[in-house]
Scaffold this motif. Sequence first.
Motif: not given
Length: 149
Positions: A25-27, A76-86, A123-133
């Motif tokens: 995310y970006v905030a 103000a500050t523009l941050l990139e945020l990466r979730l470890v937990t959700g 800004t991004r959601l990435a994961f492994l597809h159940p069928r691969g890739g």
Amino acid sequence: MFAKSVQAKQHLQAQFAARTAERVYVALVEGVVRQAEGSLISRLVEDRTLRVRIAERGGGKEAITRYRVLEHRRGATLLELRLVTGRRAQIRAQLAAAGHPIAGDARYGGRTDPMRRLALHATRLAFLHPRGGRLSFDSPLPPPFGRRT
């Protein structure tokens, strides 16, 4: 995200449980974040009004967010945020508790609203597809994030 089968659902849920899915995310947050990068680590609880807060006396669910300063702006500050937990409202609650509420987030203490909306963007959601890739879905920042505040 939706799964078309029970097997696909379990595959995707396992990635989130193992913390391998990438969520970025970006905030735009109020105030000047001094550290160029770091982690927000806390435990979150939900109260009777369904508001998520930092647990003050133990309990709650672990919440981890990694951040990186992208840009300092006037007050103000523009941050990139990466979730470890959700966890629900994790970013909003943690930033507010750190003294840097998201701009436009009156519910969590925001006092400014330069974008006339919550200044948080996935800004991004990435994961492994159940069928691969690996699949990655990226969303560029909308124009209001590019304007100086």
